[in-house]
Design an enzyme around this catalytic site. Structure first.
Site, short mmCIF file in Angstrom:
data_model
loop_
_atom_site.label_atom_id
_atom_site.label_comp_id
_atom_site.label_asym_id
_atom_site.label_seq_id
_atom_site.Cartn_x
_atom_site.Cartn_y
_atom_site.Cartn_z
N CYS A 127 0.83 -1.20 0.00
CA CYS A 127 0.00 0.00 0.00
C CYS A 127 0.87 1.26 0.00
O CYS A 127 1.87 1.33 0.70
CB CYS A 127 -0.94 0.07 1.19
SG CYS A 127 -2.18 -1.20 1.23
N ARG A 149 6.49 -0.99 -3.91
CA ARG A 149 6.05 -1.54 -2.62
C ARG A 149 5.12 -2.73 -2.79
O ARG A 149 4.91 -3.48 -1.85
CB ARG A 149 5.33 -0.44 -1.82
CG ARG A 149 6.22 0.71 -1.45
CD ARG A 149 5.41 1.88 -0.97
NE ARG A 149 4.84 1.68 0.34
CZ ARG A 149 5.44 2.02 1.48
NH1 ARG A 149 6.63 2.56 1.45
NH2 ARG A 149 4.86 1.83 2.63
N TRP A 162 -2.68 -3.01 -1.58
CA TRP A 162 -2.32 -4.43 -1.55
C TRP A 162 -3.40 -5.10 -0.71
O TRP A 162 -3.51 -4.86 0.49
CB TRP A 162 -0.94 -4.58 -0.91
CG TRP A 162 -0.37 -5.95 -1.00
CD1 TRP A 162 0.31 -6.49 -2.05
CD2 TRP A 162 -0.38 -6.97 0.02
NE1 TRP A 162 0.70 -7.77 -1.76
CE2 TRP A 162 0.30 -8.09 -0.50
CE3 TRP A 162 -0.91 -7.04 1.30
CZ2 TRP A 162 0.46 -9.26 0.22
CZ3 TRP A 162 -0.75 -8.22 2.02
CH2 TRP A 162 -0.07 -9.31 1.48
N ASN A 172 -3.55 3.17 4.83
CA ASN A 172 -2.64 2.01 4.90
C ASN A 172 -2.75 1.43 6.29
O ASN A 172 -2.89 2.18 7.26
CB ASN A 172 -1.18 2.44 4.72
CG ASN A 172 -0.85 2.77 3.30
OD1 ASN A 172 -1.70 2.65 2.43
ND2 ASN A 172 0.37 3.21 3.07
N GLY A 173 -2.62 0.11 6.39
CA GLY A 173 -2.67 -0.52 7.70
C GLY A 173 -3.90 -1.39 7.82
O GLY A 173 -4.58 -1.68 6.84
N GLU A 182 18.29 -18.73 1.11
CA GLU A 182 18.05 -17.46 0.42
C GLU A 182 17.93 -17.70 -1.10
O GLU A 182 17.07 -17.10 -1.76
CB GLU A 182 19.19 -16.49 0.74
CG GLU A 182 19.18 -15.17 0.00
CD GLU A 182 17.90 -14.35 0.18
OE1 GLU A 182 17.07 -14.68 1.03
OE2 GLU A 182 17.76 -13.36 -0.58
N LYS A 185 14.65 -16.72 -3.36
CA LYS A 185 14.71 -15.85 -4.54
C LYS A 185 13.98 -16.51 -5.71
O LYS A 185 13.22 -15.86 -6.41
CB LYS A 185 16.17 -15.57 -4.97
CG LYS A 185 16.96 -14.61 -4.15
CD LYS A 185 16.59 -13.15 -4.31
CE LYS A 185 15.54 -12.74 -3.34
NZ LYS A 185 15.90 -12.38 -2.00
N GLU A 242 10.06 -16.64 -5.14
CA GLU A 242 9.27 -15.40 -5.16
C GLU A 242 9.18 -14.76 -6.53
O GLU A 242 8.17 -14.15 -6.84
CB GLU A 242 9.77 -14.40 -4.11
CG GLU A 242 11.17 -13.91 -4.31
CD GLU A 242 11.63 -12.99 -3.18
OE1 GLU A 242 10.81 -12.31 -2.57
OE2 GLU A 242 12.84 -12.97 -2.91
N HIS A 244 17.84 -37.40 5.30
CA HIS A 244 16.83 -37.55 6.37
C HIS A 244 15.43 -37.25 5.85
O HIS A 244 14.53 -36.98 6.64
CB HIS A 244 17.19 -36.63 7.54
CG HIS A 244 18.54 -36.93 8.11
ND1 HIS A 244 18.82 -38.09 8.81
CD2 HIS A 244 19.72 -36.26 8.04
CE1 HIS A 244 20.10 -38.10 9.16
NE2 HIS A 244 20.65 -37.01 8.69
N LYS A 267 6.80 -4.96 -1.26
CA LYS A 267 8.17 -4.63 -0.85
C LYS A 267 8.23 -4.29 0.64
O LYS A 267 9.17 -4.66 1.33
CB LYS A 267 8.66 -3.44 -1.69
CG LYS A 267 10.09 -3.05 -1.42
CD LYS A 267 11.04 -4.08 -1.99
CE LYS A 267 12.49 -3.77 -1.70
NZ LYS A 267 13.32 -4.98 -1.85
#
Ligand code: F6R
Length: 623
Positions: free
Chosen positions: A2, A27, A75, A101-102, A496, A500, A503, A519, A618
């Site tokens: 947002c 964002r 968003w 926002n929120g 990581e 990447k 996403e 295992h 973001k």
């Protein structure tokens, strides 16, 4: 996640609002909208489910005039990404328009009460509740005693203040009133807002990026503050304690407008910026004479730092992965016990934490809701909290007792790249610093400094692997599953790398410590599931090689990242990517480069929206 923009002044609001929303696109969002206001025509509203391009086309068909306006990228949280749920929302039959926002946690009970009083809801959002609530509160405030315009404005501010008192949750709000066409009220609790101070005009945005080029004088709004903006004035007040003098700061020169500079995507540009961003993270922080590192903003004396017995590193996603590398670094170089906690768990988990424990929040954006809440909770308990953060003046930077900035510059691609490697560089320097306060010798400190100083050049050379990575990407872009494997410092690097790929290319990928394969996960290995191994020379080289053979023996394709012409690995692996040699502790930084490039190239081949992957934001400002 947002984005808010707002304008009040003497110029047309729409151009700033649209360009501001564009600069906030990074964002993450799925719908967008703008409202402008004129005394003659009232509100004009344009909203779309989709991208800013669509919003712009819509505005081109039906231009929006007015010297005051608000805009928003949404968003979705409450209700899907539709035009009705997009902001701005209207309240009180067109009396109020706002963007939010929120998350309003008690929106359901407020909504029921407003419905019972005759308010009609057009969206499924929690935000529309706030618009009606303000309109309703305003309606009930006596207007009869109002003698002049400034008193009348006080009434609008009071309506906002009383409404905010009823909200539980987080908000950044920009609010317009139909009957006040030169009044913009903004308020903040947990969702960032920055005011840009212009000449006879004021700007509002969720972060500083929309303000660049418009003004360099900014005011960061703090939690529980309300700002009353008119073309020629800014008045800031605390929700409960009255007026405050706005702290006008100058926007740093390097916070310039983000542009692609010839790269196809921000992610690629940011991958290639890493030699420089690492240089920036190191600049002025290595103390050769004392074989240590130095930081200006920890706000603790060496004596206090010497008495630290334990460290907690907390963060989310990629920043949490950086924390895992930090754990290895600090425990090894400083012999200090470290725990790495997901911020979303730490904030509610209530673990026993001794008084001599130092808490670091690791965050690129400085706005991640869970990291912010975890730090607040630790601070409330009396711990010294520090931030390792990229965005200057962000909420976490403000809340922490001190910290270290990454100086990586704006990271626009949703997938974190240069911020991650800068986090690792800062954590390496922290480990060196704590090590030198304890058991690390002068000589060992000097060696680490030399290696860190060399790092930007090493990363420049590492980027030369891009051609090899492109070939590997072309070969495996259609895979449905990927495994990323490494040991020791390369285990967090594997996590990581897998994140990447997930996403931005939407391929399922898992990272594991290579020895864990047998295992369980080795059952996943088949001829269609590539396993990427990091097998550089170093402490666990032979061990990783055995793990690689175990996968190969089961017919799985193997991609190996090596750091020399390794004939043994080459004879086993199907594909090889070569990177420069580095000490064990720097390998996650070096290996991050091919892993980022691989995710990027695969995502491009699959036609994914690299910089704005689906469903992601973001700045994750909701928990
Ligand atoms: C992944 C990514 C996210 C962030 C996470 C925390 O590429 O970017 O996993 O790392 O949302 O964000 P910050 O670091 O801003 O707190």
């Amino acid at each position: 996640m947002c984005g808010i923009v707002g304008y009040v002044g003497n110029n047309d609001a729409c151009p700033f609002l649209v360009s501001g929303l564009r600069r906030l696109e990074y964002r993450g969002y799925d719908s967008a909208g703008i409202a402008t206001l004129t005394a003659a025509d009232g509100f004009r509203l344009t909203r779309v489910a989709g991208r800013i391009d669509l919003l712009e086309k819509s505005i081109a068909r039906k231009p929006m005039f007015g010297t005051i306006g608000i805009g928003h990228t949404r968003w979705a949280t409450h209700g899907p990404a539709t035009e009705e749920n997009a902001h701005p929302h209207m309240g009180g039959n067109g009396l109020v328009s706002l963007v939010h926002n929120g998350v309003i946690e008690n929106y359901e009970s407020l909504k029921q009460s407003l419905i019972s009083r005759g308010y009609l809801f057009k969206s499924a959002t929690d935000s529309e509740v706030v618009a009606h609530l303000i309109a309703d509160t305003l309606k009930h405030l006596p207007a009869s005693s109002i003698a002049n315009n400034s008193e009348s404005i006080d009434r609008y501010v009071e309506a906002v203040r009383q409404s905010l008192d009823q909200l539980r949750g987080t908000y950044g709000l920009a609010i317009l009133f139909r009957d006040q066409p030169d009044l913009l009220i903004v308020a903040r609790c947990g969702s960032p807002l920055v005011i840009g101070v212009g000449k006879s005009e004021q700007f509002v945005a969720s972060d500083t990026s929309p303000l660049v080029g418009y003004t360099d004088r900014i005011v960061y709004l703090a939690d529980h503050q309300i700002a009353v903006l008119r073309p020629d004035s800014i008045q800031v007040q605390h929700r409960d304690h009255g007026k405050i003098r706005p702290d006008v700061q100058t926007l740093a020169a390097q916070e310039t407008e983000a542009s692609l500079e010839g790269f196809e995507h921000f992610m690629l540009k940011e991958i290639y910026e890493q030699p420089q961003s690492i240089r920036n993270a190191l600049r002025g922080r290595l103390d050769r004479d004392n074989a240590t590192a130095k930081f200006g903003g920890l706000n603790l004396t060496p004596q206090q730092l010497r008495s630290v017995k334990r460290i907690i590193l907390t963060g989310c996603g990629t920043s949490w992965h950086a924390g895992l590398v930090g754990e290895y670094l600090i425990e090894e170089l400083a012999r200090l016990p470290v725990e790495v906690e997901y911020a979303s768990e730490l904030r509610y988990r209530n673990p026993p934490v001794d008084t001599d424990t130092l808490i670091f929040g690791i965050t690129q954006s400085g706005e991640t809701a869970d990291t912010l809440a975890a730090l607040r909770e630790m601070k409330r308990k009396g711990h010294h909290t520090l931030a390792i953060c990229n965005v200057v003046g962000s909420s976490i930077a403000q809340v922490a007792d001190g910290g270290i900035y990454l100086h990586a510059g704006p990271e626009i691609g949703v997938a974190s790249t240069k911020a991650f490697t800068s986090q690792l560089v800062v954590l390496s320097m922290l480990a060196l610093y704590f090590g030198r306060l304890r058991f690390l010798s002068y000589e060992a400190g000097q060696r680490i400094i030399r290696q860190l100083e060399q790092l930007p050049e090493t990363i420049e050379k590492t980027l030369e692997c891009h051609g090899q990575v492109r070939e590997v990407a072309a070969k495996y872009a259609s895979a449905s599953n990927f495994l990323y494997l490494g040991r020791y410092y390369n285990f967090p690097a594997a996590l990581e790398g897998a994140l990447k790929l997930k996403e931005i290319s939407y391929i399922h990928a898992e990272g594991y410590p290579a020895a864990e394969m047998k295992h369980g996960p080795i059952a996943l290995v088949d001829e269609n599931t590539p396993s990427l191994f990091m097998v550089p020379q170093g402490a666990v080289y032979d061990k990783v090689l055995s793990n690689l053979q175990e996968v190969k023996a089961r017919g799985g394709p193997v991609i190996a990242i090596v750091d020399q012409q390794d004939s043994h690995v080459m004879s086993l692996a199907d594909d090889v990517i070569t990177v420069p040699q580095a000490e064990d502790f720097l390998q996650p930084i070096v290996n991050a480069i091919p892993l980022q490039l691989l995710a990027y190239e695969i995502a491009c081949i699959r036609g994914c929206d690299v910089d704005k992957p689906r469903n992601l934001a973001k700045s994750v400002t909701v928990e």
